[in-house]
Design a protein around this motif. Structure first.
Motif, PDB file in Angstrom:
ATOM      1  N   SER A  56      96.084 -40.071   6.326  1.00 49.70           N
ATOM      2  CA  SER A  56      95.414 -40.438   5.075  1.00 49.70           C
ATOM      3  C   SER A  56      94.608 -39.285   4.454  1.00 49.70           C
ATOM      4  O   SER A  56      94.750 -39.026   3.248  1.00 49.70           O
ATOM      5  N   PRO A  57      93.775 -38.579   5.194  1.00 45.54           N
ATOM      6  CA  PRO A  57      93.022 -37.487   4.556  1.00 45.54           C
ATOM      7  C   PRO A  57      93.924 -36.412   3.960  1.00 45.54           C
ATOM      8  O   PRO A  57      93.673 -35.924   2.842  1.00 45.54           O
ATOM      9  N   LYS A  58      94.959 -36.023   4.686  1.00 45.92           N
ATOM     10  CA  LYS A  58      95.862 -34.989   4.187  1.00 45.92           C
ATOM     11  C   LYS A  58      96.624 -35.486   2.957  1.00 45.92           C
ATOM     12  O   LYS A  58      96.791 -34.737   1.973  1.00 45.92           O
ATOM     13  N   LEU A  59      97.089 -36.719   2.998  1.00 42.09           N
ATOM     14  CA  LEU A  59      97.808 -37.278   1.848  1.00 42.09           C
ATOM     15  C   LEU A  59      96.884 -37.371   0.635  1.00 42.09           C
ATOM     16  O   LEU A  59      97.310 -37.126  -0.504  1.00 42.09           O
ATOM     17  N   SER A  89      99.755 -46.476   0.004  1.00 48.15           N
ATOM     18  CA  SER A  89      99.805 -47.937  -0.151  1.00 48.15           C
ATOM     19  C   SER A  89     100.262 -48.616   1.132  1.00 48.15           C
ATOM     20  O   SER A  89      99.973 -49.796   1.358  1.00 48.15           O
ATOM     21  N   TYR A  90     100.992 -47.883   1.984  1.00 46.52           N
ATOM     22  CA  TYR A  90     101.402 -48.437   3.281  1.00 46.52           C
ATOM     23  C   TYR A  90     100.291 -48.289   4.318  1.00 46.52           C
ATOM     24  O   TYR A  90     100.114 -49.147   5.174  1.00 46.52           O
ATOM     25  N   ILE A  91      99.573 -47.187   4.227  1.00 47.19           N
ATOM     26  CA  ILE A  91      98.527 -46.911   5.214  1.00 47.19           C
ATOM     27  C   ILE A  91      97.292 -47.777   4.963  1.00 47.19           C
ATOM     28  O   ILE A  91      96.586 -48.164   5.903  1.00 47.19           O
ATOM     29  N   MET A  92      97.012 -48.089   3.687  1.00 45.08           N
ATOM     30  CA  MET A  92      95.944 -49.022   3.317  1.00 45.08           C
ATOM     31  C   MET A  92      94.570 -48.577   3.818  1.00 45.08           C
ATOM     32  O   MET A  92      93.783 -49.359   4.344  1.00 45.08           O
ATOM     33  N   ASP A  93      94.274 -47.306   3.616  1.00 52.02           N
ATOM     34  CA  ASP A  93      92.978 -46.769   4.015  1.00 52.02           C
ATOM     35  C   ASP A  93      92.049 -46.743   2.804  1.00 52.02           C
ATOM     36  O   ASP A  93      92.294 -46.017   1.842  1.00 52.02           O
ATOM     37  N   GLN A  94      91.000 -47.542   2.851  1.00 58.16           N
ATOM     38  CA  GLN A  94      90.073 -47.607   1.726  1.00 58.16           C
ATOM     39  C   GLN A  94      89.429 -46.249   1.438  1.00 58.16           C
ATOM     40  O   GLN A  94      89.005 -45.977   0.318  1.00 58.16           O
ATOM     41  N   ALA A  95      89.363 -45.397   2.447  1.00 60.73           N
ATOM     42  CA  ALA A  95      88.773 -44.071   2.250  1.00 60.73           C
ATOM     43  C   ALA A  95      89.580 -43.220   1.269  1.00 60.73           C
ATOM     44  O   ALA A  95      89.074 -42.230   0.728  1.00 60.73           O
ATOM     45  N   ALA A  96      90.828 -43.611   1.020  1.00 58.99           N
ATOM     46  CA  ALA A  96      91.666 -42.875   0.068  1.00 58.99           C
ATOM     47  C   ALA A  96      91.385 -43.299  -1.366  1.00 58.99           C
ATOM     48  O   ALA A  96      91.909 -42.694  -2.307  1.00 58.99           O
ATOM     49  N   GLY A  97      90.544 -44.341  -1.557  1.00 64.47           N
ATOM     50  CA  GLY A  97      90.276 -44.868  -2.894  1.00 64.47           C
ATOM     51  C   GLY A  97      89.827 -43.842  -3.911  1.00 64.47           C
ATOM     52  O   GLY A  97      90.390 -43.766  -5.023  1.00 64.47           O
ATOM     53  N   PRO A  98      88.816 -43.002  -3.619  1.00 66.16           N
ATOM     54  CA  PRO A  98      88.363 -42.020  -4.611  1.00 66.16           C
ATOM     55  C   PRO A  98      89.470 -41.076  -5.086  1.00 66.16           C
ATOM     56  O   PRO A  98      89.550 -40.763  -6.284  1.00 66.16           O
ATOM     57  N   ALA A  99      90.330 -40.636  -4.176  1.00 62.68           N
ATOM     58  CA  ALA A  99      91.423 -39.746  -4.578  1.00 62.68           C
ATOM     59  C   ALA A  99      92.413 -40.492  -5.482  1.00 62.68           C
ATOM     60  O   ALA A  99      92.931 -39.930  -6.458  1.00 62.68           O
TER      61      ALA A  99
END
Length: 354
Positions: A130-133, A154-164
């Motif tokens: 997730s961070p790299k993506l 969208s498959y990984i569903m990591d809320q931390a990716a929201g800002p990006a």
């Protein structure tokens, strides 16, 4: 003289044949030589048994190739197409053992390899990616790679990716913006509610539709007013999406505008969707429209009309469904009507208990 003739005749008739018969009976018999016994054939000696040939030792078969191991080697190949195919295979295998190699491939100098690696990590739902993506979504120079990064998130569903993902809503490439918006909706990232409402005024009708759908999935009460306004959009598909979203949100403040869309002048799909959204709000204003389209040749319109009848119908509606069921000849149509009947009967029983 006569006597002599008689004697001669007597000899001829009687004596001569008798003598001839005696001669035949007394003739010695010729004996056949005795048969010699056939000489016995010498016994045939049996051949000595040939010793059975010793079985050849079974050839040792080569160990079966391991496709994953092969792909892990090929992903290091100097051939970029071979690296891309290897990344694709690792993703399709769903084997997490390939994740480290895919993570390394995210930094490949070939965009298509990076894209395939991002896709594969999404299929593996590899959360560590997730961070790299997220970084690739913002900083990769290739639009295809950025789009794939948004999709994989969208498959990984990591809320931390929201800002990006929110930042990607302003990407220069439409495909990246659409993918980011879709992922935010799937993740139900409520922090993006304001940005989504802002997109309702976008000049891109696809972005308006996407934003409306996302707000519906968020069930954003804050968006009810702007969505009601979107029911007057110039694009009919934007209007249709707004009607659906308002039904999902269930805010009755928009009911008046939905009722207006039941008018005969509107197209069938919009009318029946408005009736369905009202039914979700426990309002039966759309029942007449549902009765009208319950026999529609358009399967999607008919299906939605039956949904309205199941959600908002009454005893009269049940009788109507029974009549349609009796008249229906198509097995699939009967199945739809039977399902509607069951749902409606349950609704009526529930109302009677209240």
């Amino acid at each position: 003289m006569n006597n002599m003739k008689k004697i001669s005749l007597f000899v001829t008739l009687f004596i001569a044949p008798a003598l001839l018969l005696c001669a035949q009976t007394t003739a010695p018999k010729t004996s056949k030589p005795p048969l010699k016994k056939a000489a016995a054939k010498p016994a045939v000696k049996k051949a000595a048994p040939v010793p059975a040939a010793k079985p050849e030792p079974a050839a040792v078969s080569a160990p079966a190739a391991d496709p994953l191991a092969e792909s892990l080697e090929k992903i290091k190949s100097t051939d970029r197409e071979e690296r891309r195919k290897a990344a694709d295979y690792i993703g399709q295998s769903r084997n997490p053992k390939g994740a480290p190699a895919l993570m390394a491939a995210l930094s490949d100098d070939a965009p298509r390899v990076r894209q395939s690696a991002a896709d594969a990590l999404g299929m593996l739902t590899w959360r560590e990616a997730s961070p790299k993506l997220s970084d690739m979504l913002i900083n990769d120079g290739d639009a295809g790679v950025r789009q794939q990064a948004a999709i994989s998130l969208s498959y990984i569903m990591d809320q931390a990716a929201g800002p990006a993902l929110v930042k990607a809503l302003k990407d220069t490439a439409p495909s990246v913006r659409y993918a980011a918006l879709h992922t935010l909706a799937v993740m139900k990232y409520s922090a993006a509610e304001g940005e989504m409402i802002g997109l309702l005024s976008s000049g891109d009708s696809n972005m308006r539709r996407g934003a409306i759908s996302a707000l519906g999935q968020l069930q954003s009460k804050k968006a009810a007013g702007p969505l009601a306004a979107a029911m007057k959009d110039s694009d009919q598909y934007v209007r249709l999406e707004a009607v659906k979203a308002l039904g999902s949100i269930g805010d009755t403040s928009s009911a008046g505008e939905l009722i207006k869309l039941l008018a005969p002048g509107e197209n069938a799909q919009l009318r029946v969707e408005a009736a369905y959204s009202l039914a979700k709000m426990d309002m039966n204003d759309g029942l007449p429209v549902a009765y009208e389209y319950a026999k529609s040749a358009d399967l999607s319109v008919r299906s939605q009309a039956l949904n309205v009848l199941a959600l908002a119908g009454d005893a009269r509606t049940l009788q109507f469904i029974e009549e349609l069921y009796t008249a229906e000849q198509d097995p699939a149509g009967k199945g739809m009507l039977d399902f509607t009947r069951q749902r409606l009967m349950l609704r009526i029983k529930t109302l009677q208990k209240k």
